[in-house]
Design a protein around this motif. Structure first.
Motif, PDB file in Angstrom:
ATOM      1  N   LYS A  60     -40.480  43.229 -41.187  1.00  0.00           N
ATOM      2  CA  LYS A  60     -39.420  42.729 -41.557  1.00  0.00           C
ATOM      3  C   LYS A  60     -39.460  41.242 -40.947  1.00  0.00           C
ATOM      4  O   LYS A  60     -39.916  40.793 -40.004  1.00  0.00           O
ATOM      5  CB  LYS A  60     -37.945  43.288 -41.244  1.00  0.00           C
ATOM      6  N   VAL A  61     -38.544  40.037 -41.680  1.00  0.00           N
ATOM      7  CA  VAL A  61     -38.183  39.043 -41.076  1.00  0.00           C
ATOM      8  C   VAL A  61     -36.878  38.790 -40.623  1.00  0.00           C
ATOM      9  O   VAL A  61     -35.929  39.550 -41.204  1.00  0.00           O
ATOM     10  CB  VAL A  61     -38.521  37.730 -42.041  1.00  0.00           C
ATOM     11  N   GLU A  73     -35.848  41.004 -34.388  1.00  0.00           N
ATOM     12  CA  GLU A  73     -34.470  41.265 -34.861  1.00  0.00           C
ATOM     13  C   GLU A  73     -33.763  39.955 -34.668  1.00  0.00           C
ATOM     14  O   GLU A  73     -33.581  39.519 -33.349  1.00  0.00           O
ATOM     15  CB  GLU A  73     -33.841  42.235 -33.698  1.00  0.00           C
ATOM     16  N   SER A  74     -33.074  39.520 -35.600  1.00  0.00           N
ATOM     17  CA  SER A  74     -32.336  38.346 -35.668  1.00  0.00           C
ATOM     18  C   SER A  74     -31.427  37.951 -34.321  1.00  0.00           C
ATOM     19  O   SER A  74     -31.293  37.013 -33.686  1.00  0.00           O
ATOM     20  CB  SER A  74     -31.468  37.981 -36.971  1.00  0.00           C
TER      21      SER A  74
HETATM   22  N1  LIG Z   1     -32.044  44.046 -38.591  1.00  0.00           N
HETATM   23  C1  LIG Z   1     -33.153  43.182 -38.965  1.00  0.00           C
HETATM   24  C2  LIG Z   1     -33.123  42.971 -40.520  1.00  0.00           C
HETATM   25  C3  LIG Z   1     -34.150  42.218 -40.755  1.00  0.00           C
HETATM   26  C4  LIG Z   1     -34.290  42.324 -42.332  1.00  0.00           C
HETATM   27  O1  LIG Z   1     -33.922  43.490 -43.092  1.00  0.00           O
HETATM   28  N2  LIG Z   1     -34.773  41.528 -43.093  1.00  0.00           N
HETATM   29  C5  LIG Z   1     -35.347  41.543 -44.325  1.00  0.00           C
HETATM   30  C6  LIG Z   1     -35.182  40.294 -45.342  1.00  0.00           C
HETATM   31  S1  LIG Z   1     -33.629  39.391 -45.334  1.00  0.00           S
HETATM   32  C7  LIG Z   1     -36.724  42.056 -44.722  1.00  0.00           C
HETATM   33  O2  LIG Z   1     -37.513  41.593 -44.197  1.00  0.00           O
HETATM   34  N3  LIG Z   1     -36.771  43.201 -45.269  1.00  0.00           N
HETATM   35  C8  LIG Z   1     -38.075  43.752 -45.641  1.00  0.00           C
HETATM   36  C9  LIG Z   1     -37.931  45.356 -45.838  1.00  0.00           C
HETATM   37  O3  LIG Z   1     -36.757  45.940 -45.531  1.00  0.00           O
HETATM   38  O4  LIG Z   1     -38.954  45.689 -46.367  1.00  0.00           O
HETATM   39  C10 LIG Z   1     -32.874  41.817 -38.100  1.00  0.00           C
HETATM   40  O5  LIG Z   1     -31.564  41.719 -37.939  1.00  0.00           O
HETATM   41  O6  LIG Z   1     -33.338  40.845 -38.216  1.00  0.00           O
END
Ligand SMILES: N[C@@H](CCC(=O)N[C@@H](CS)C(=O)NCC(=O)O)C(=O)O
Length: 206
Positions: A60-61, A73-74
């Motif tokens: 994830k980003v 994690e953001s």
């Molecule tokens: N809990 C993570 C959530 C990050 C997240 O869900 N990012 C999304 C993009 S906005 C992502 O990369 N999703 C890829 C996936 O779920 O496969 C954070 O706060 O960084």
């Protein structure tokens, strides 16, 4: 206060996508604190390849890389930035107020539920066919209603407000939900005009 990146060979790198509302929390904070960062667009976040996510095992980003230090994690990335560069914590990133922490949890939950719906559709799932996705939709709606009832938490220019703008403008971008939440809208309007908020908006050409 430590000077941003002074004496450091490499700028920090933030693996992100321009539309990611999670990564935008970090981008707004970095811009508010005038801290430079190298942005690395990972492309399609639905991809199942850890390499494009800087080897983040969650794929994830965002992911932050600061020299040898990697942060996932953001909200942890925001905490890392503030602990290193803004010990006064002028935007209350490290707030331990329980209502604020609940709001953070609710906003993250709404954002995650919306991502599940978007990525399901992007990968070919008809979300109308499965009850599991009804719950994600309900999570967004109940979460937004909870936030509307707690909109006083967003009156000041703090990280909670930045978080709300990220959530809100992403919902506007993807248009999956009607946004009849006047208190939240008012808070977003006040914040979204700030230069350091505006520059990362997914609603304007960057
Ligand atoms: N809990 C993570 C959530 C990050 C997240 O869900 N990012 C999304 C993009 S906005 C992502 O990369 N999703 C890829 C996936 O779920 O496969 C954070 O706060 O960084």
């Amino acid at each position: 206060m430590q000077q941003a990146n002074l004496n450091e060979k490499e700028p920090m790198k933030l693996h992100y996508t321009p539309k990611s509302h999670f990564a935008r929390k970090n981008r707004i904070l970095l811009d508010a604190l005038s801290i430079g960062v190298e942005l690395i667009d990972v492309g399609n976040v639905a991809d199942n390849n850890p390499e494009i996510f800087a080897h983040n095992p969650l794929m994830k980003v965002p992911t932050l890389i600061d020299g040898e230090q990697v942060v996932y994690e953001s909200d942890l990335i925001s905490q890392y930035i503030v602990k290193k560069y803004d010990p006064q914590d002028r935007y209350e990133v490290l707030s331990q107020d329980w209502e604020s922490l609940n709001a953070q949890a609710v906003m993250n939950g709404v954002m995650t539920a919306e991502v599940e719906l978007i990525l399901a559709q992007r990968t070919g799932i008809d979300t109308q066919k499965y009850v599991r996705f009804d719950k994600f939709e309900a999570t967004v709606l109940r979460g937004l209603q909870w936030l509307e009832e707690h909109a006083s938490l967003f009156e000041n220019h703090t990280y909670a407000g930045f978080h709300l703008v990220c959530l809100w403008e992403h919902l506007v971008l993807y248009q999956m939900f009607a946004l009849n939440y006047p208190q939240l809208q008012r808070s977003v309007e006040q914040l979204s005009d700030l230069n350091f908020v505006k520059t990362s908006s997914p609603l304007t050409d960057q």
